[in-house]
Each structure stands twice: as C-alpha cells, then as structure tokens.
Design an enzyme around this catalytic site. Structure first.
Site, short mmCIF file in Angstrom:
data_model
loop_
_atom_site.label_atom_id
_atom_site.label_comp_id
_atom_site.label_asym_id
_atom_site.label_seq_id
_atom_site.Cartn_x
_atom_site.Cartn_y
_atom_site.Cartn_z
N GLU A 263 18.39 0.56 -40.89
CA GLU A 263 19.60 0.96 -40.28
C GLU A 263 19.72 0.42 -38.80
O GLU A 263 20.47 -0.09 -38.28
CB GLU A 263 20.07 2.46 -40.50
CG GLU A 263 20.64 2.65 -41.98
CD GLU A 263 19.36 2.73 -42.98
OE1 GLU A 263 18.26 2.92 -42.37
OE2 GLU A 263 19.50 2.47 -44.07
N SER B 217 6.96 9.56 -32.14
CA SER B 217 8.05 10.27 -32.88
C SER B 217 7.80 11.70 -32.61
O SER B 217 6.52 12.14 -32.52
CB SER B 217 8.03 9.92 -34.10
OG SER B 217 8.51 8.30 -34.34
N GLU C 214 5.76 -7.32 -30.48
CA GLU C 214 6.12 -7.44 -31.67
C GLU C 214 5.38 -8.35 -32.73
O GLU C 214 5.63 -9.52 -32.33
CB GLU C 214 7.74 -7.41 -31.74
CG GLU C 214 8.58 -7.05 -33.18
CD GLU C 214 8.29 -5.49 -33.27
OE1 GLU C 214 8.74 -4.64 -32.52
OE2 GLU C 214 8.01 -5.15 -34.56
N GLN D 257 -1.00 6.46 -31.99
CA GLN D 257 0.32 6.04 -31.18
C GLN D 257 1.07 7.37 -31.20
O GLN D 257 1.62 7.66 -32.61
CB GLN D 257 1.11 4.90 -31.50
CG GLN D 257 2.33 4.57 -30.92
CD GLN D 257 3.08 3.52 -31.65
OE1 GLN D 257 2.53 2.87 -32.47
NE2 GLN D 257 4.39 3.18 -31.24
N GLY D 258 1.28 8.05 -30.09
CA GLY D 258 2.07 9.24 -30.26
C GLY D 258 3.84 9.13 -29.72
O GLY D 258 3.83 9.32 -28.66
N SER E 230 0.16 8.10 -37.09
CA SER E 230 -0.71 7.45 -38.03
C SER E 230 -2.01 7.49 -37.44
O SER E 230 -2.65 7.09 -36.41
CB SER E 230 -0.25 6.10 -38.11
OG SER E 230 0.94 5.88 -38.88
#
Lengths: 397, 377
Positions: free
Chosen positions: A381, A132, A249, A129-130, A164
């Site tokens: 956060e 970020s 999710e 999964q690309g 990853s």
C-alpha cells in the site's frame, strides 16, 4: 537495447557457479525456503560460508577499493545474486555489507569507518537494523524511542520491533528521537545511531513468526548509554541518513530468481507426480497454465529488476522503479506459493519430517512466509501511494 | 546490458510521435472507424515517403535495413496513437516473412512494392476454428498441374478488403500430424474466386471473411517449402505477437497518461479524485502493468531482432501483455467513471482495441501453453 550481460559479467557468473559447485555440499538446500527466517543450523552454516566469500572478496565486492572492496559494477552484483539465489546458497550480507557499510562510507566519521568497516568486511561482525516500533510501522517518522543528549552520551529508552536477526547481531543501527518538540515536523527530530548489542540495558527478544520460526525481534532499550561518537550524521539529521540508506535499494532480484528456481523444481515435480488416474500432472492443462503464469510473471519481475540495476549503474536513484519492482516481485512470491500449494494439494500442509512429505515438506512454510513479503520493507500500500504521488504526480489526500 | 535506446531510435520515436500527433489525432481514428477502407491512403503514402513501410526490410530491395527493435519503437508510437492502418499486416507480418522465406524472385517482386507503399498485404491464417494451432487450418489447396486450387473460408483476416495480396495458409496434404501438409501461398487478391466481406466487430478494425472458391494460385507463389509451411507459420505468429505487444505497450502508456490527467482534473467532494487512495492505487496498479508490459515487450523484440531462439520470450510477452493491457484499460475506465463510458470519450477507443489485440496472434492462454512447453512440462 541489449538484454545480455557483458563478457565480464558472464565470466564472473561462470566463476561463481564453479565456486558454488566446489564449496556447497552436494545437493545443498537450506532447512527452510521461508527466507524471512533461518534455523540455527543454517545460521552457523552461513556464518562459516561467509568466511569463504570473504576469502574471494565477494562479501564486499561492490565496495570502493579504498575500503577493501572490488568496486564491482551493479550488473556484476546482479549476476552474482542471480547465481547464488538460484542455488539457494548464502551469498550476501544485506544489513552489514549491503547497508550500514556503504552508509558509513557516505555519512560516517573517519573513526566510525575505521572502527566498523573492517569487521563488516571480514564477516566477523553482524549487524541488525532497528527502525520500526510497535507504534511506528508504515509511519516510521512517528517513532518514539527517545535519545536524550547528556554530557558524553545519549541516554536511550524505548523499544524497536521487527528487528530481523537482532538475537544474532553484534551491533545495531537504529533511529531515535532527539527532539520531542511536538511543534516541529516529526521527521526533523530523528537521529541515526550505532550501538553495541552488549551495551547494558539492551535486550533482544526473538519473536516467532507465522511459521513458528525465529526471524525478527523486539529490542528493548532501558537507560542505554550510547556514546556520542556513535551518532551518524547530524543530530536531528537522521531522516536524511535514512533516505540515503533507502537509495541503496536493491533491485530485489531475489524474488524473481527464487521463483525461477521454484518453477524449475515444480516442473520436475509435475513431470513425475501423477494424478488420481495415473496421468502425470504435467499433462494437465490447468497445471501447465498455472506454472506458465508464474514463469511469465517471474520474467516480467526479472526484466524490471534489470531496469533498476541498469539505472543504478548509470548513477541514477530509481526510486519509483524500485517501488514498481517491489510490488510485482513480492506479489509474485505469494502467487507462486499459492500455485505450489495447489499443485501439492493436501500434501502441501506437511512440514519436513513425515515420510509422505513431498518437495521435502518445505512448501507449506514457504506459503506462510510469503504473507510477510507485501508487508516488510514498505507495504504494498505504501509503495502504491509512493508510485501514485511521487511517481505519477497525483495530489496527496 | 543497456535498456535504453540509441540516438537514431530516439529520433525515430520523436519523428513518429510528431507525425502521428498531427496526422492521426483521435478525430482521424474515429473517422476511419466509419470509413469504408478504414485507413487513409494519403497518410499511407506519407508513411512510405518517410521510409516507414520499408523500415525493417533489406536495403537491397528498397528498405531501410533496420532491425526489429527499431521497428518496435515505431510500433509503440503507432499503438499509442491507435493508428488505423494496414501497416501491421503489410510490413510486420507479410514483409518480414517474405524477406525471411521468399525466393530471390519473390523478394525482388514484392518487397520493393511494400517499401514504396504500392501494395497492401495481409495474412489469411485463421478460420472458423479460431485457432492458432496447426489443427485450426482446414482450408484446402489441391495441386492442379502448375497451379494449386484453394477452396475454403478464412475468418478474421485484417484489411483483406483493401489488400492486394494475401498470404494464405492452406492444407496441401493430409497427414496424421496436423503440423504436416501446410503450405503458405502468396495470393493475388484480384484472383477470380476470392470474395471478401468486412465483419462487423466491436473492435472497429477491418477483420474480414475471405472466401476462396476454386482460386488458382501458381506454384511459384508458394512461400517457403511446400507441405512444410508450418514452421514458417509459427514464425509469422511470433512476429505478429511480438509486434502486437509493442502496439499494446504504446497504447497502455497513453491510457495511463490520460487517466492520471483525468484524476488530477476531476473534482468531487471538493477535491481532485486523484487524491483518494483508491484512485491512487488504481493508477499505481496501472503503472506496474504499463512498466512490465514495456520491458517484457522490448525483451521479446530484442531477442527476435538478435535472431536468437525467441519462442519463450515472445510467448511470455504476449501472455503477459494480453492480460496486462486489458487490466490497464479496465482500470482506465473505472477511474474515468461515467464519462469514460460514452462513445464520445476516447477511453473506449482503447478498451475495444485492447480486446482485439489480446486475441490476435494468440491470447494469454494460448501463449502460456507454449511457455509450458518451453519450461519442459
């Protein structure tokens, strides 16, 4: 109200246990408890093991029958994950069978489904999964990897990071900017693509993480030609596709289940390890309190995971509940790692290897690995801000 | 698996919410803090009329025959409203215990009284030792013919000053193992020799000192097995702990709502303080604790209600909720700033009661030790 799993789920749980008893080597343990990474040996073991899962149809057990799945319920999957996670066994392909497979079922063209779903289902094709980038982490929408529309392809230039297992992947799904107009909202200029990792111009460079292990990668795009048929969804409609992905999710029951296993291991350890006066650690009041605290928090995290899964089973998208669960599960991992280190003292510093290593020398790297949990998959956060604004309705700053 | 509620439970919740909103506004909570009895006999009678006092008791004795999860729904609403009432000691602690362990005569005598709101019960367990372990019980009960004679002082006994009956745990036999030789008695509060003083506490509850001065209790008032009462006492602690968790769950949710409302209204620096990330994250942390509290409490209630072995679940719940509810109240205060620190503001009503709820029926440390035993340490 009923906290029990149903008979179908319990029967399946039993089947999974028997399968693992039979198929896992006796006393099986992965090389590391640092689950963000994987050793080469473990990776090969997992690849081989996934063939057995494919044989049972379990890799795609939640898929519609139309695509070769078993249409197992969310609850059955939860039970399955609890069993495989507790045994630290390979069981699930998050990125492939868990994400891109279901996503293509929703958004893919017929050709895309025909092309890609069989490879995912057979465990033959590995995906990464690309999302970020160096300048787009929490602020993903600001991503800059550029996909310029040409006659019969998109020309992609840019860079991804924290990808990853890209160094093992056969295919990559990624987000790129197809509309760079600074006047439009950033997320409105993003598209969702698939690309063969063998395409000229793509290079995955593994990054060593805090434990020194290889888990994530930088992925460079240098004039990569991505065929137009690899666009998923509408051009500039990539954000909606991404949101659908996030709605898959998982309840992330891995966190409380891993902690339940860790507590059980630590209980066994404390029952035999002695302090400097020859008293078993298990008799020490503080040791008892610390371990109980982790066990309690793991139970709280577990019931919150059950809540997410139960809501998903009802067809809801438990967005806020997932954020709550992610915060508690990941912070639990960190507290548990810290507790384990306290119990081991100086011994916790050792890695596998020295004859003096306790608990197979795996706690030290587990402790380091846990730093990443409150960062990956949406920082704590970000999750708190989501809960406060989208969940509690507090005004945005 | 079903983490939702039945239609009946939703109706019970709505009825309870409506009733308590009308009959137990914060003005009532404050009035009862200054009131000698500490509760309203009128509200008590109305609750009896609604069937609440007999809700979890067997229908055979005039109860509603409902289970602990149904009771949990009611307790959650009572906790939300901060209802000042001997309901908890009478129904949850004493009623369920008599239903579980009483003789047929005892059940026929006492349960209808409870269900009809005609008798208030409480539990006289803790003493100066302030411990929920067997070692904490030193009050003696000496056999004397057909009676036992109880002497000693119990502390922190809720609502003893209005109670008609006290379930008193006393030591009837000395033994090396302190868990042996304990007996539970149903004591008529009007017995000669009992004196009761309400303790001044920070939690505005009516915890009492109860002194037993050669109080005669007939043998037939032993609840459960003579000399072997400790297992029943442990069960009572479980009921109390699980019930308190449900009250704290309701209170926690109320604090979260009050706090987020305030964060949206309070303007500083030209904007609502709820737009500041620090405040947002406080509220998010409260939400995590509130959700965790609710579900671990219902898991404990459900496990208890199913008659399953529940020692681990109940202790896990009380260990977590005791601390989590305290955290929620502390953050609630922090977000409310100066105004929340005043007596006039409602935030302090929750904070002070949270401390009592944390401690009663065993605090987090006590229950973590029980969890440690369940883990096999």
């Amino acid at each position: 109200m009923d906290f029990r799993f149903g008979p179908e789920e319990e029967a399946f749980r039993k089947e999974v246990r028997e399968f693992l008893d039979k198929e896992l080597p006796p006393g099986y343990e992965p090389d590391t408890l640092a689950t963000m990474e994987i050793s080469e040996e473990d990776f090969q073991f997992r690849r081989a093991f996934s063939k057995k899962l494919v044989g049972k149809g379990w890799l795609t057990m939640h898929w519609p029958k139309e695509y070769g799945g078993q249409e197992r319920s969310h609850m059955v999957m939860l039970a399955y994950k609890e069993e495989t996670t507790y045994r630290r066994a390979p069981g699930y392909d998050i990125i492939g069978a868990g994400m891109i497979g279901p996503l293509l079922m929703l958004y893919g063209t017929e050709e895309q489904k025909k092309r890609h779903l069989p490879g995912i289902a057979s465990g033959e094709v590995m995906w990464a999964q690309g999302f970020s980038e160096p300048n787009a982490g929490s602020d993903l929408a600001s991503l800059q990897t550029r996909a310029e529309e040409k006659e019969d392809h998109y020309l992609v230039n840019g860079q991804k990071v924290w990808t990853s297992f890209a160094h093992h992947a056969d295919w990559l799904f990624f987000l790129a900017r197809t509309n760079p107009d600074p006047e439009i909202k950033k997320h409105r200029g993003i598209s969702f693509f698939l690309v063969d990792m063998k395409t000229p111009g793509i290079e995955a460079r593994p990054l060593a993480n805090i434990t020194g292990g290889l888990s994530f990668n930088e992925v460079f795009f240098d004039n990569v030609r991505v065929p137009k048929e690899n666009l998923v969804g509408e051009k500039n409609g990539g954000w909606a596709v991404t949101n659908a992905l996030l709605s898959f999710e998982r309840a992330a029951v891995e966190h409380p289940t891993e902690m339940k296993r860790l507590v059980d291991d630590l209980v066994a350890y404390c029952n035999q390890a002695k302090d400097v006066r020859g008293v078993p650690l298990a008799k020490d009041h503080l040791v008892r309190q610390k371990l109980a605290k982790i066990a309690v928090e793991a139970e709280v995290a577990k019931v919150l995971c059950y809540r997410v899964t139960w809501l998903q089973g009802k067809g809801e998208v438990p967005f806020i509940e997932s954020s709550v669960t992610k915060i508690i599960g990941t912070e639990l991992q960190q507290k548990a790692g810290q507790t384990a280190m306290e119990l081991l003292g100086l011994h916790g510093l050792m890695e596998p290897g020295p004859k003096w290593a306790r608990l197979k020398g795996k706690i030290g790297n587990l402790y380091l690995n846990n730093v990443g949990w409150t960062i990956a998959g949406g920082t704590s956060e970000s999750q708190r801000t989501i809960i406060a604004t989208r969940g509690l309705g507090l005004p945005r700053g | 698996m079903d983490l939702g509620f039945t239609e009946e439970q939703e109706m019970l919740r709505k009825m309870a919410r409506d009733f308590l909103t009308e009959k137990c506004p914060k003005t009532h909570v404050r009035e009862m803090e200054e009131d000698e009895k500490g509760y309203s006999p009128e509200v008590w009678a109305e609750m009896a009329g609604l069937g609440w006092l007999g809700l979890p008791l067997p229908e055979k004795y005039g109860g509603g025959g409902m289970d602990f999860v149904d009771l949990a729904v009611l307790l959650e609403e009572m906790g939300r409203a901060l209802l000042p009432s001997p309901f908890f000691t009478t129904v949850v602690v004493s009623g369920l215990t008599i239903a579980e362990a009483g003789t047929e005569e005892q059940k026929q005598k006492y349960l209808p009284l409870i269900a009809q709101g005609k008798a208030i019960f409480t539990l006289a367990l803790t003493e100066d030792s302030a411990s929920y372990e067997a070692d904490g019980i030193a009050v003696k009960a000496t056999a004397d013919g057909n009676d036992y004679v109880i002497s000693g002082t119990k502390l922190f006994v809720p609502d003893a000053h209005v109670a008609d009956y006290l379930l008193c745990a006393a030591r009837t036999k000395e033994a090396a193992n302190k868990e042996e030789g304990i007996t539970l008695f149903i004591v008529d509060a009007k017995s000669p020799g009992i004196s009761c003083t309400v303790l001044q506490t920070i939690s505005s509850d009516k915890l009492c000192e109860v002194t037993f001065d050669k109080v005669k209790v007939p043998r037939e008032n032993i609840l459960g097995k003579p000399d072997q009462g400790w297992p029943l006492v442990k069960k009572i602690i479980q009921l109390g702990a699980a019930g308190k968790c449900m009250e704290m769950a309701g209170a926690s949710q109320a604090v979260l709502e009050m706090t987020t409302d305030y964060a949206k209204e309070r303007i500083q620096f030209g904007v609502p303080i709820g737009s500041f990330q620090a405040v947002q994250h406080h509220c998010a942390n409260m939400k995590v604790d509130v959700d965790g509290t609710r579900y671990i409490s219902y898991e404990a209630a459900w496990t208890l209600s199913e008659g399953l072995s529940c020692a681990k679940e109940v202790s896990m719940a009380k260990a977590w909720v005791s601390d989590a509810h305290r955290r929620v109240c502390a953050l609630g205060h922090q977000v409310h700033g100066g105004i929340g620190f005043t007596k006039d503001h409602d935030m302090q009503l929750f904070f002070r009661r949270a401390k009592a709820a944390e401690l009663i029926f065993g605090d987090a440390e006590f229950h973590r030790e029980l969890v440690a035993r369940e883990l096999g340490l």
